[in-house]
Motif scaffolding. Structure first.
Motif, PDB file in Angstrom:
ATOM      1  N   GLN A 118      39.903  37.496  41.834  1.00  0.00           N
ATOM      2  CA  GLN A 118      39.581  36.421  40.908  1.00  0.00           C
ATOM      3  C   GLN A 118      40.831  35.781  40.309  1.00  0.00           C
ATOM      4  OE1 GLN A 118      36.242  35.323  39.717  1.00  0.00           O
ATOM      5  NE2 GLN A 118      35.871  36.215  41.737  1.00  0.00           N
ATOM      6  N   TYR A 122      25.793  33.224  35.552  1.00  0.00           N
ATOM      7  CA  TYR A 122      27.049  33.961  35.406  1.00  0.00           C
ATOM      8  C   TYR A 122      26.806  35.386  34.933  1.00  0.00           C
ATOM      9  CZ  TYR A 122      31.771  35.266  34.010  1.00  0.00           C
ATOM     10  OH  TYR A 122      32.972  35.927  33.879  1.00  0.00           O
ATOM     11  N   LYS A 141      34.666  39.235  37.801  1.00  0.00           N
ATOM     12  CA  LYS A 141      34.224  37.854  37.663  1.00  0.00           C
ATOM     13  C   LYS A 141      35.096  37.157  36.630  1.00  0.00           C
ATOM     14  CE  LYS A 141      30.506  38.973  34.350  1.00  0.00           C
ATOM     15  NZ  LYS A 141      29.065  38.771  34.051  1.00  0.00           N
TER      16      LYS A 141
END
Length: 361
Positions: free
Chosen positions: A142, A226, A233
């Protein structure tokens, strides 16, 4: 007795809230596996009006205007660092600069921070390390959050480290493995609606405290996609603009009630992240501008009773912890050690990220 290794560094942080450039002059001492630090000076330089406006809308600029802003911002940062070092009589080994995020799309192998390294170096004459995210993204990660390795090395006495900036992020250890992720939007949304009410930000959360929570909107926020993602994440401005802002803006809820609802939503999400950490009755260090939001901190304390003891530290640490940790990431890059953890980002392996400017090999 082993002599400590000494690293005088400058750390720079320009966050998504566009509050200004945070600068920290810090000396790290490393002995075996123990790190200590001493902050010599720290300050925030407000962005000049035009520069601040361009940074806040940089994701909307044309390619050539963005390229010019990259160079101009690097030059301005270098000038600010030069003045800061002269004033504080501090001689750094190098500067570690986060830069200013324009795009963060790890799903497209992209995370872009501007603040040209050569411009920064040329303006102050101090070697520069920047672009800390790109390598991790290329390794399938990420590229965020980056601060957890600093949490692990500099603040081991805390079970959780929570940063409340433009985006809220948290880090903690599970079975000796560092875990971290972006929890939810924070000041990016709160400041947006405070601005609409004529305030630069919601001081102490007073506007939110005077509002009324809209429970339908709160439910819709808590059910956004989300929050269904597990594991590594991260949130970018693009995702907030696409998923969060339209839902809130089109809800028909008044701005003050929106602040109350957003505050409740963010407290829900942070509290859930803490409880999922399964640390028992632990200690949490809370930093970032949101740590001054007394109403939010009260909500969070109420929602996490029996799970954590929340500490809001001194103003220096609240305001400059991220810049401090980027200075540490710079040291790790200069000494060839991992500064980005795969357990946090989901990359294929730990990595030593950062591009060097003006350094003699």
């Amino acid at each position: 007795m082993e002599q400590p290794r000494i690293y005088p560094m400058i750390g720079l942080m320009s966050g998504t809230s566009c509050d200004g450039l945070d600068m920290v002059a810090v000396t790290f001492e490393e002995t075996s596996s123990t790190w200590n630090y001493g902050i010599h000076a720290a300050e925030t330089s407000a962005f000049p009006t035009k520069l601040g406006k361009n940074l806040s809308t940089c994701h909307l600029l044309s390619a050539i205007d963005l390229a010019v802003l990259d160079v101009d911002f690097g030059k301005w940062m270098g000038e600010e660092v030069a003045a800061f070092c002269k004033k504080t009589k501090f001689a750094p080994l190098a500067i570690a600069s986060h830069g200013h995020t324009v795009f963060h799309q790890p799903e497209n192998c992209l995370s872009m921070q501007i603040g040209n390294g050569w411009s920064l170096y040329a303006a102050c004459g101090v070697p520069v390390v920047n672009d800390f995210r790109s390598l991790d993204v290329r390794l399938g990660g990420q590229g965020a959050p980056l601060v957890p390795i600093g949490d692990k090395l500099l603040f081991p006495e805390y079970d959780f480290c929570l940063n409340l900036g433009g985006i809220a992020n948290i880090s903690y250890q599970v079975d000796g493995r560092q875990v971290a992720f972006d929890v939810s939007p924070f000041n990016l949304l709160l400041n947006h609606f405070a601005n609409k009410l004529g305030h630069p930000f919601d001081r102490d959360g007073r506007l939110a405290e005077a509002g009324v929570v809209n429970h339908l909107l709160l439910k819709q926020l808590n059910e956004l996609p989300y929050y269904q993602v597990q594991g590594a994440k991260s949130l970018g401005r693009e995702q907030i603009d696409r998923d969060f802002l339209p839902l809130v803006t089109n809800s028909g809820v008044g701005d003050q009630d929106l602040l109350a609802t957003l505050s409740a939503h963010m407290a829900d999400q942070v509290a859930a992240s803490i409880k999922n950490g399964k640390q028992g009755n632990g200690k949490l260090l809370c930093t970032g501008g949101g740590a001054y939001n007394a109403f939010f901190i009260h909500q969070l304390r109420e929602k996490t009773k029996g799970h954590v003891e929340i500490t809001v530290p001194s103003a220096h640490l609240v305001e400059f912890k991220e810049a401090l940790i980027f200075a540490l990431l710079g040291v790790l890059r200069l000494t060839g050690r991992p500064n980005c953890l795969a357990s946090v980002t989901g990359a294929s392996k730990d990595s030593c990220g950062g591009t060097l400017f003006g350094l003699i090999s």
